[in-house]
Design an enzyme around this catalytic site. Structure first.
Site, PDB file in Angstrom:
ATOM      1  N   LYS A 126       0.837  -1.206   0.000  1.00  0.00           N
ATOM      2  CA  LYS A 126       0.000   0.000   0.000  1.00  0.00           C
ATOM      3  C   LYS A 126       0.871   1.256   0.000  1.00  0.00           C
ATOM      4  CE  LYS A 126      -3.809  -2.465   2.220  1.00  0.00           C
ATOM      5  NZ  LYS A 126      -4.327  -2.938   3.507  1.00  0.00           N
ATOM      6  N   GLY A 146     -13.282  -4.920   4.714  1.00  0.00           N
ATOM      7  CA  GLY A 146     -14.701  -5.221   4.913  1.00  0.00           C
ATOM      8  C   GLY A 146     -15.423  -5.148   3.578  1.00  0.00           C
TER       9      GLY A 146
HETATM   10  N1  HSE Z   1      -5.699  -7.405   5.262  1.00  0.00           N
HETATM   11  C1  HSE Z   1      -5.945  -6.035   4.998  1.00  0.00           C
HETATM   12  C2  HSE Z   1      -5.881  -5.296   6.317  1.00  0.00           C
HETATM   13  C3  HSE Z   1      -7.298  -5.853   4.375  1.00  0.00           C
HETATM   14  O1  HSE Z   1      -5.807  -5.927   7.367  1.00  0.00           O
HETATM   15  O2  HSE Z   1      -5.877  -4.087   6.307  1.00  0.00           O
HETATM   16  C4  HSE Z   1      -7.439  -4.977   3.217  1.00  0.00           C
HETATM   17  O3  HSE Z   1      -6.328  -4.596   2.540  1.00  0.00           O
END
Ligand code: HSE
Length: 442
Positions: A209, A307
């Site tokens: 990210k 979610g």
């Molecule tokens: N596994 C990710 C989190 C979910 O825990 O943020 C969405 O990217």
């Protein structure tokens, strides 16, 4: 200009899991508002699933297929939506969709972070859109903010909590006194964790990210392997408690900053943030991204990073954006990575050792004369200055190890690491030292 589309926008979906179902629900529930906003309706032509045996909701009735060609080779499908996750076969489907002249909406951060540098130029060359709002921080519209709202500003720093699973685990450990395994099980049961939770707790998900965010924020072609990454697996209950004694909370951070020398500081790691800070207040599975614009100053975005419905909301909003472009024949108008591809730079990434910050250090030692003096001596030799210190009183006799926790003044990371390696060899040390950064400006 592309040809204008003056009929319903037809989509094909890869992925019939919880997010896929959320997308169908949202399209059904909000169909009227979407049409009024977009100027056309959205029609789901086909949903491609992998698992033939899995029971599914009746929303998928009449739509399911197990053949990718039913989407990729259907000339009537305008937009391919990919919510299956993983690098392959998702990457192959996205590439084939773009080559077939279809726009793509994906929630796949690993794919974007690892292959965006190939797929995005391909989409630009084909003059189709590749949108990915749901790939970072789920329902929080941070990609759109970086791509459009801040188009006139220079982002100088971003700090975020972008892995909900890690945030949930550390919050549960702090608030309910759970151990790591219990808190992870809770995050998995709530559906926050990745199929492979090591991506969450090991920091890899946040690194993907951050690579995407840093690319858009700094106009830099950032790759995940360039980001120094530490997970939360080594944070113990004792660290959470000790941090609290000093007025801090431990949070799983992703940090990007433009340094004065033109390099980028990019880091994913747990860190101590002051209890009164905004980052400390973002608990449970919530995500947050704080952007710092040169003109704008701070801008805070917070909400659910995972979610079914928050993620589906971002996916469908991207479909609406792509649909608006199709309705006006204007695909490719907004650069996917916020900057025109030819202007993306490859600035140097600052070596992690150069980073300077205050540190939390924890040593497990035998409570014997001289141990503390030896630790302090090594720290001093490496120019690491102690600011505060706590030693836990003796528990079960003089052979029981005790925790010594020190907060340091600003010190260079490579000096701290060298000092810790020497300290580990000292007499009286019973376990590896733990080091956590204290994040300034949080
Ligand atoms: N596994 C990710 C989190 C979910 O825990 O943020 C969405 O990217």
């Amino acid at each position: 200009m592309n040809a204008r589309v003056s009929r319903p926008i037809r989509i094909g979906l890869f992925g019939a899991g919880v997010v896929g179902e959320g997308i169908l629900r949202l399209l059904e529930d909000n169909a009227g508002a979407i049409e009024r906003r977009m100027g056309s309706s959205i029609e789901v032509r086909r949903v491609v699933a992998r698992d033939t045996g899995r029971p599914r909701s009746s929303r998928f009735d009449g739509l399911l297929s197990f053949r990718p060609e039913d989407v990729l080779d259907d000339p009537e499908i305008d937009v391919v939506v990919e919510v299956m996750g993983g690098l392959e076969p998702a990457g192959e489907y996205v590439r084939r969709a773009i080559e077939a002249g279809k726009s793509v909406v994906t929630a796949n951060k690993a794919l974007l972070a690892e292959r965006g540098h190939e797929l995005i130029p391909l989409s630009e060359a084909r003059r189709v859109d590749l949108y990915f709002e749901a790939a970072v921080a789920g329902g929080i519209p941070v990609i759109r903010v970086l791509r459009e709202a801040l188009a006139a500003d220079t982002v100088v720093a971003l700090r975020g909590i972008v892995n909900g699973t890690s945030n949930y685990i550390l919050s549960e450990m702090r608030e309910r006194g759970l151990d790591f395994a219990e808190a992870l099980a809770g995050a998995q049961a709530a559906g926050y964790a990745e199929a492979d939770p090591t991506l969450d707790v090991g920091g890899g998900d946040a690194t993907h990210k951050l690579a995407i965010l840093a690319t858009l924020a700094f106009g830099a072609d950032v790759r995940p392997e360039e980001i120094a990454t530490e997970g939360i697996t080594e944070v113990g209950a004792v660290d959470i408690e000790m941090a609290s004694r000093f007025g801090y909370v431990i949070k799983p951070l992703a940090v990007g900053a433009a340094r004065p020398d033109g390099s980028l500081d990019l880091r994913v790691h747990p860190a101590l943030v002051p209890e009164a800070s905004v980052l400390a207040s973002i608990s449970g599975a919530l995500n947050v991204v704080v952007l710092e614009g040169k003109m704008l100053g701070p801008c805070l975005l917070s909400g659910y990073g995972a979610g079914a419905l928050p993620t589906a909301m971002s996916v469908v909003s991207d479909i609406v954006d792509v649909g608006r472009n199709l309705v006006f024949g204007a695909s490719g108008r907004v650069p996917q990575r916020a900057w025109r591809g030819e202007h993306l730079a490859r600035p140097p990434i600052a070596p992690p050792g150069q980073h300077e910050c205050r540190w939390y250090l924890r040593f497990s030692v035998l409570d014997r004369p001289g141990v503390l003096a030896r630790i302090a001596g090594v720290l001093g030799a490496f120019d690491v200055s102690i600011e505060q210190m706590v030693q836990e009183g003796r528990g079960g006799g003089s052979d029981e190890p005790v925790h010594v926790v020190m907060l340091t003044h600003e010190a260079r990371e490579e000096n701290v690491r060298h000092a810790l390696r020497e300290i580990e060899l000292l007499k009286g040390m019973v376990a590896r030292a733990r080091a956590l950064r204290i994040e300034a400006g949080a």
